[in-house]
Write an enzyme that holds these catalytic residues in place. Structure first.
Site, mmCIF file in Angstrom:
data_model
loop_
_atom_site.group_PDB
_atom_site.id
_atom_site.type_symbol
_atom_site.label_atom_id
_atom_site.label_comp_id
_atom_site.label_asym_id
_atom_site.label_seq_id
_atom_site.Cartn_x
_atom_site.Cartn_y
_atom_site.Cartn_z
ATOM 1 C CB ALA A 66 3.363 -10.867 5.214
ATOM 2 N N GLY A 109 3.457 -7.040 1.669
ATOM 3 C CA GLY A 109 4.851 -7.438 1.481
ATOM 4 C C GLY A 109 5.200 -7.692 0.019
ATOM 5 C CD GLU A 112 5.874 -3.638 2.967
ATOM 6 O OE1 GLU A 112 5.306 -4.739 3.144
ATOM 7 O OE2 GLU A 112 6.152 -2.851 3.897
ATOM 8 C CD GLU A 132 0.901 -3.842 4.511
ATOM 9 O OE1 GLU A 132 0.229 -2.994 3.882
ATOM 10 O OE2 GLU A 132 1.969 -4.306 4.094
#
Ligand code: CO8
Length: 258
Positions: A66, A109, A112, A132
């Protein structure tokens, strides 16, 4: 092609191809990119010619997570009210099979996003991780759930609690990666697999994917019952008649998606 700001979106015959395109930020997933990814996948959903979609990034990074710069100053109210992470529902809601072609970093992300794909092809340079924890947060795009289902608790805990990366070999051994493919042929092999999938009966493909996805949601007997009903339903399609007739007659089937 549609005027996407963060993606390059094309069709290669029967396969949709989405290339993440924020090279200066190693394809960090900002709000615009996640929104556009949903739009591009939904457009392919309605494109009758397209039977599968390949999602790829660049050589150095599939996606480095992200967008940390975009998130850095946000409060709980900001991310809650904006439903940060919720936009991924559009991505996973799409029914046509998604193939991730991963080279380089697939972090946070980005990892993911690969986990949201149905097949993951990785070049030997691929590096998967959930860093993260190093930022004072936890995975928010499904990593604690999908990674755990893919690789089991022991390895998921290791990756999520230490933030370390795993290479393509480890990721394949662990069950996150479908195939390791040479970097030079990564995209071609992903497109070829997409074309193969697109050549089969569309109903059978969607039903097979739906049934495998159900395995992550329900218990064994309910899942097997769902599979059996879908299996039986295939006998209502012309493609089943054609596929089996072609086998008996020793010829190639001509599926019509009926
Ligand atoms: N966000 C924003 N910018 C990034 C990101 C990112 N995730 N990753 C890299 N960039 C930028 C860098 O800031 C740099 O920009 P600039 O040139 O302007 O300084 C450029 O990309 C190149 O990166 P580096 O110079 O750092 O390249 P290196 O080769 O030195 O390092 C790494 C590559 C190791 C990949 C390094 O960039 C890195 O560690 N990136 C961050 C990885 C990370 O922590 N990802 C997880 C993000 S958090 C997340 O994904 C949570 C998802 C769930 C959130 C849901 C919320 C509800």
């Amino acid at each position: 092609t549609a005027p996407y700001e963060t993606l390059v979106v094309e069709t290669r015959e029967t396969v949709g191809l989405i290339t993440l395109n924020r090279p200066k930020a190693l394809n960090a997933l900002n709000a615009a990119l996640i929104r556009e990814l949903g739009e591009a996948l939904e457009a392919f959903e309605f494109d009758e010619v397209v039977g599968a979609v390949v999602i790829t990034g660049a050589e150095k990074a599939f996606a480095a997570g992200a967008d940390i710069r975009e998130m850095a100053d946000k409060s709980f109210a900001d991310v809650y009210l904006a439903d940060l992470g919720g936009a991924w529902r559009r991505v996973v809601g799409c029914r046509k099979p998604r193939i991730a072609a991963v080279s380089g970093y697939a972090l946070g992300g980005g990892s993911e996003l690969a986990q949201m794909c149905d097949l993951v092809f990785a070049s030997p340079t691929a590096k998967f991780g959930q860093p993260e924890i190093t930022l004072g947060i936890i995975p928010g795009f499904g990593g604690t759930q999908r990674l755990t289902r893919a690789v089991g608790k022991a390895k998921a805990m290791d990756l999520i609690l230490t933030g370390r990366m795993m290479d393509a070999e480890e990721a394949e051994r662990a069950g996150l990666v479908s195939r390791i493919v040479p970097a030079e042929t990564l995209l071609d092999e992903a497109l070829e697999a997409g074309a193969k999938i697109a050549s089969f009966s569309r109903a059978a493909v969607l039903a097979a994917k739906e049934a495998v996805d159900v395995a992550a949601e329900v218990g064994l007997s309910e899942g097997v019952r769902f599979e059996r009903r879908m299996f039986q339903a295939m006998f209502a399609t012309d493609d089943q008649t054609e596929g089996m007739a072609a086998f008996v007659e020793k010829r190639k089937p001509a599926f019509k998606n009926r």
